[in-house]
Design a protein around this motif. Structure first.
Motif, PDB file in Angstrom:
ATOM      1  N   VAL A 182       0.859  -1.182   0.000  1.00 48.92           N
ATOM      2  CA  VAL A 182       0.000   0.000   0.000  1.00 48.92           C
ATOM      3  C   VAL A 182       0.896   1.232   0.000  1.00 48.92           C
ATOM      4  O   VAL A 182       1.812   1.342   0.838  1.00 48.92           O
ATOM      5  CB  VAL A 182      -0.946   0.037   1.218  1.00 48.92           C
ATOM      6  N   LEU A 183       0.641   2.151  -0.911  1.00 53.38           N
ATOM      7  CA  LEU A 183       1.387   3.404  -1.011  1.00 53.38           C
ATOM      8  C   LEU A 183       0.435   4.564  -0.738  1.00 53.38           C
ATOM      9  O   LEU A 183      -0.607   4.677  -1.382  1.00 53.38           O
ATOM     10  CB  LEU A 183       1.993   3.556  -2.405  1.00 53.38           C
ATOM     11  N   LEU A 184       0.780   5.430   0.200  1.00 54.91           N
ATOM     12  CA  LEU A 184      -0.097   6.549   0.545  1.00 54.91           C
ATOM     13  C   LEU A 184       0.717   7.659   1.191  1.00 54.91           C
ATOM     14  O   LEU A 184       1.424   7.424   2.179  1.00 54.91           O
ATOM     15  CB  LEU A 184      -1.209   6.092   1.494  1.00 54.91           C
ATOM     16  N   ASP A 185       0.610   8.841   0.594  1.00 50.75           N
ATOM     17  CA  ASP A 185       1.243  10.042   1.145  1.00 50.75           C
ATOM     18  C   ASP A 185       2.725   9.843   1.422  1.00 50.75           C
ATOM     19  O   ASP A 185       3.247  10.278   2.461  1.00 50.75           O
ATOM     20  CB  ASP A 185       0.522  10.479   2.430  1.00 50.75           C
ATOM     21  N   GLY A 186       3.424   9.202   0.525  1.00 53.23           N
ATOM     22  CA  GLY A 186       4.860   9.027   0.659  1.00 53.23           C
ATOM     23  C   GLY A 186       5.290   7.902   1.572  1.00 53.23           C
ATOM     24  O   GLY A 186       6.497   7.680   1.757  1.00 53.23           O
ATOM     25  N   ARG A 187       4.337   7.184   2.128  1.00 55.80           N
ATOM     26  CA  ARG A 187       4.664   6.100   3.048  1.00 55.80           C
ATOM     27  C   ARG A 187       4.310   4.753   2.434  1.00 55.80           C
ATOM     28  O   ARG A 187       3.265   4.583   1.809  1.00 55.80           O
ATOM     29  CB  ARG A 187       3.903   6.250   4.362  1.00 55.80           C
ATOM     30  N   VAL A 188       5.195   3.766   2.615  1.00 57.00           N
ATOM     31  CA  VAL A 188       4.996   2.398   2.162  1.00 57.00           C
ATOM     32  C   VAL A 188       4.611   1.535   3.353  1.00 57.00           C
ATOM     33  O   VAL A 188       5.238   1.619   4.419  1.00 57.00           O
ATOM     34  CB  VAL A 188       6.285   1.825   1.539  1.00 57.00           C
ATOM     35  N   SER A 189       3.597   0.717   3.188  1.00 51.02           N
ATOM     36  CA  SER A 189       3.288  -0.311   4.176  1.00 51.02           C
ATOM     37  C   SER A 189       2.929  -1.575   3.414  1.00 51.02           C
ATOM     38  O   SER A 189       2.416  -1.524   2.297  1.00 51.02           O
ATOM     39  CB  SER A 189       2.133   0.106   5.094  1.00 51.02           C
ATOM     40  N   GLY A 190       3.253  -2.722   4.021  1.00 49.87           N
ATOM     41  CA  GLY A 190       2.953  -3.964   3.323  1.00 49.87           C
ATOM     42  C   GLY A 190       3.484  -5.164   4.061  1.00 49.87           C
ATOM     43  O   GLY A 190       3.826  -5.106   5.251  1.00 49.87           O
ATOM     44  N   SER A 191       3.546  -6.264   3.327  1.00 43.23           N
ATOM     45  CA  SER A 191       4.032  -7.510   3.899  1.00 43.23           C
ATOM     46  C   SER A 191       4.698  -8.319   2.793  1.00 43.23           C
ATOM     47  O   SER A 191       4.297  -8.246   1.624  1.00 43.23           O
ATOM     48  CB  SER A 191       2.879  -8.318   4.510  1.00 43.23           C
ATOM     49  N   SER A 192       5.711  -9.083   3.183  1.00 40.96           N
ATOM     50  CA  SER A 192       6.386  -9.973   2.243  1.00 40.96           C
ATOM     51  C   SER A 192       5.740 -11.351   2.222  1.00 40.96           C
ATOM     52  O   SER A 192       6.176 -12.233   1.486  1.00 40.96           O
ATOM     53  CB  SER A 192       7.858 -10.115   2.622  1.00 40.96           C
ATOM     54  N   GLY A 193       4.715 -11.543   3.054  1.00 41.40           N
ATOM     55  CA  GLY A 193       4.162 -12.868   3.280  1.00 41.40           C
ATOM     56  C   GLY A 193       4.790 -13.515   4.487  1.00 41.40           C
ATOM     57  O   GLY A 193       4.389 -14.605   4.907  1.00 41.40           O
ATOM     58  N   CYS A 194       5.757 -12.814   5.048  1.00 41.99           N
ATOM     59  CA  CYS A 194       6.430 -13.270   6.265  1.00 41.99           C
ATOM     60  C   CYS A 194       6.494 -12.117   7.262  1.00 41.99           C
ATOM     61  O   CYS A 194       5.871 -12.155   8.300  1.00 41.99           O
ATOM     62  CB  CYS A 194       7.828 -13.794   5.917  1.00 41.99           C
ATOM     63  N   ASN A 195       7.249 -11.076   6.909  1.00 36.89           N
ATOM     64  CA  ASN A 195       7.403  -9.914   7.777  1.00 36.89           C
ATOM     65  C   ASN A 195       6.674  -8.696   7.236  1.00 36.89           C
ATOM     66  O   ASN A 195       6.469  -8.570   6.017  1.00 36.89           O
ATOM     67  CB  ASN A 195       8.887  -9.583   7.938  1.00 36.89           C
ATOM     68  N   LYS A 196       6.304  -7.809   8.162  1.00 29.70           N
ATOM     69  CA  LYS A 196       5.725  -6.534   7.762  1.00 29.70           C
ATOM     70  C   LYS A 196       6.833  -5.634   7.235  1.00 29.70           C
ATOM     71  O   LYS A 196       7.970  -5.672   7.717  1.00 29.70           O
ATOM     72  CB  LYS A 196       5.028  -5.877   8.945  1.00 29.70           C
TER      73      LYS A 196
END
Length: 267
Positions: A182-196
């Motif tokens: 997820v990309l929003l306002d210059g920040r990346v958040s997500g998961s590799s399927g293992c770690n955040k």
């Protein structure tokens, strides 16, 4: 010369009669096997309101449909396809049909579409165009509506599910969250399927995307999942641009596709 005998033409005459008789029997046999059915004709034209030239490779398709049964699929009785050939609107057509197929108690409609040479639907009728029965005649003027192309998903504020890294389909670890971005306002958040995963990105120009080195949690996962995470982190480090087609996001380095994501929407 005086002793020349006249030619007997009777055998030739008899052969012609025999061939004529055989031909007559052949025609009669076919007439009984396939009786002639009277054809009717629907005359019409198609047009649209947009001031857009019709592509040279456009194909006009017109169909006669039996629409008597409410809620059921229409039954197609006749179909005609005509290449545009560079002509412009209005396009005229003559649609033949078998009169024996028409029942006075039924309802009939004409539908038209314009498609590209690749099969993409460009324009279509959206309203019922009655013909033939219940007071309707054999002439129609069809107004076409432009088919809106499917809009692309937005890069930002969209949940992008990871589908593949390079040519390798994504793996999912049991009881763990799927890999996403997820990309929003210059920040990346997500998961590799293992770690955040979390960090920053830059989106200064159309189709340009730069992702800074990401922080992550430190969970131990299956070796295959750790390998997938390392490959995904490497993708983010190499990404310089992106491409979105419909609900598909491709992260790229120049023209090389590094990873593919698909948009997911939640109600």
């Amino acid at each position: 010369m005086g002793n020349a005998r006249p030619v007997n033409s009777a055998p030739l005459h008899t052969s012609r009669l025999a061939l004529s008789a055989l031909a007559s029997l052949f025609v009669l046999a076919h007439a009984h096997a396939a009786p002639v059915t009277t054809l009717g004709r629907i005359d019409g034209s198609v047009n649209y309101s947009e001031r857009i030239a019709l592509p040279d490779d456009a194909m006009l398709t017109v169909e006669l449909l039996d629409v008597s049964k409410a809620g059921a699929n229409a039954v197609r009785l006749a179909r005609l396809s005509l290449p545009g050939g560079g002509r412009q609107l209005p396009l005229l057509f003559e649609l033949p049909y078998y009169q024996a197929d028409i029942q006075p108690s039924h309802r009939y409609s004409v539908r038209a579409t314009l498609t590209s040479s690749g099969g993409e639907l460009l324009y279509t009728t959206t309203q019922h165009a009655a013909v033939l029965t219940q007071g309707a005649g054999k002439r129609v003027q069809l107004a076409l509506q432009q088919v809106q192309s499917r809009s692309d998903s937005a890069l930002e504020n969209t949940y992008w599910k990871l589908m593949a890294i390079g040519a390798h389909p994504v793996q999912v670890q049991p009881n763990e969250r799927e890999a996403y971005l997820v990309l929003l306002d210059g920040r990346v958040s997500g998961s590799s399927g293992c770690n955040k995963l979390m960090g920053n990105y830059t989106h200064r120009a159309p189709n340009e995307l730069l992702i800074d080195p990401l922080d992550s949690t430190r969970m131990a996962c299956l070796p295959s999942m750790m390998d997938q995470e390392a490959a995904l982190v490497a993708v983010f480090a190499r990404t310089t641009r992106y491409q979105i087609t419909g609900d598909t996001l491709e992260l790229m380095d120049a023209d090389a596709v590094l990873a593919r994501f698909e948009a997911r929407y939640f109600k």
